[in-house]
Scaffold this active site. Structure first.
Site, short mmCIF file in Angstrom:
data_model
loop_
_atom_site.label_atom_id
_atom_site.label_comp_id
_atom_site.label_asym_id
_atom_site.label_seq_id
_atom_site.Cartn_x
_atom_site.Cartn_y
_atom_site.Cartn_z
N LYS A 287 -10.86 -0.41 -2.22
CA LYS A 287 -10.73 -1.20 -1.00
C LYS A 287 -11.92 -0.89 -0.09
O LYS A 287 -12.38 0.24 -0.07
CB LYS A 287 -9.42 -0.83 -0.28
CG LYS A 287 -8.16 -1.10 -1.11
CD LYS A 287 -6.90 -0.60 -0.39
CE LYS A 287 -5.68 -0.77 -1.26
NZ LYS A 287 -4.44 -0.29 -0.61
N ASP B 151 0.88 -1.16 0.00
CA ASP B 151 0.00 0.00 0.00
C ASP B 151 0.92 1.22 0.00
O ASP B 151 2.14 1.09 0.21
CB ASP B 151 -0.88 -0.03 1.24
CG ASP B 151 -1.75 1.20 1.39
OD1 ASP B 151 -2.36 1.62 0.39
OD2 ASP B 151 -1.79 1.76 2.50
N MET B 152 0.39 2.41 -0.21
CA MET B 152 1.25 3.59 -0.29
C MET B 152 1.09 4.53 0.90
O MET B 152 2.02 4.75 1.67
CB MET B 152 1.00 4.35 -1.59
CG MET B 152 1.98 5.50 -1.82
SD MET B 152 1.80 6.25 -3.46
CE MET B 152 0.23 7.12 -3.26
N ASP B 153 -0.10 5.10 1.06
CA ASP B 153 -0.31 6.11 2.09
C ASP B 153 -0.23 5.49 3.49
O ASP B 153 -0.98 4.57 3.82
CB ASP B 153 -1.67 6.79 1.89
CG ASP B 153 -1.71 7.55 0.58
OD1 ASP B 153 -1.00 8.55 0.46
OD2 ASP B 153 -2.44 7.11 -0.34
#
Length: 221
Positions: A143, A9-11
């Protein structure tokens, strides 16, 4: 089953952007006389796509505006904040270097828009580490639906049961588990009851490196 890929995931996993997302939402909403707290953002919007975020606030505060207008404003504020203040999460580069040494495939599967991916990767100089990037912006569902993770596995050409996901939000963990992937929860609240569906729990990414080094033969070799 030996793992062949790690999908991030990124954030909140790669970049410390959750506070930036919160500030961007508050700044965009302030034009309409609404202010939201970090706790409200965590409760209502963390891990969601920006279109769902805008829709959520419009409904909660009965704003008589097109959610798309709010969405554009949030992204504008966010891009500026990332460029000015974006910082990597602890252990990001160490973990990426370790995975590269093992010659594992590395992917990104995020709820953020493609434009946000580009802002983050440019700021943190991440392009050379990742084989593919995927945004839930391009999926029918964001998501906690598994769509973006299934797309990432398909692009990496790796079966889902050979993928490890690194997540920090409940919606993200649900998405990864719904995709039948091994899921590492990495966040300050990793021991909270809602995250017990994860397969392993860590406070920081450098702990993931130590764990993987200790389990290397079982996980990868």
């Amino acid at each position: 089953m030996k793992k062949q890929a790690v999908i991030f995931d990124m954030d909140g996993v790669i970049i410390d952007s959750e506070p930036l997302w919160q500030r961007a939402q508050d700044a965009a909403l302030s034009v309409y006389g609404v202010h939201v707290t970090p706790k409200q953002c965590e409760q209502h919007t963390m891990g969601k796509r920006v279109d769902a975020i805008a829709q959520t606030w419009c409904e909660l505060y009965e704003l008589d505006i097109d959610p798309k207008v709010l969405e554009v404003s949030i992204l504008k504020h966010l891009h500026q904040l990332i460029a000015e203040q974006g910082k990597p999460m602890r252990g990001v580069y160490e973990l990426l270097e370790y995975l590269n040494e093992l010659k594992l495939k590395i992917g990104l599967a995020t709820s953020s828009n493609q434009s946000v991916i580009e802002a983050v990767f440019n700021k943190l100089d991440l392009w050379d580490y990742f084989d593919i990037t995927c945004s839930a912006e391009h999926e029918e569902h964001g998501k906690p639906h598994p769509d973006v993770y299934l797309t990432a596995a398909r692009k990496l050409d790796v079966p889902t049961d050979q993928c490890i996901v690194i997540e920090d939000s409940y919606n993200g963990v649900l998405a990864a588990k719904n995709a039948q992937m091994t899921t590492f929860v990495v966040c300050e609240q990793c021991q909270a009851e809602k995250f017990m569906i994860g397969d392993a729990h860590f406070y920081h990414l450098d702990e993931v490196v130590a764990y993987c080094e200790g389990q290397e033969e079982q996980l990868f070799l």
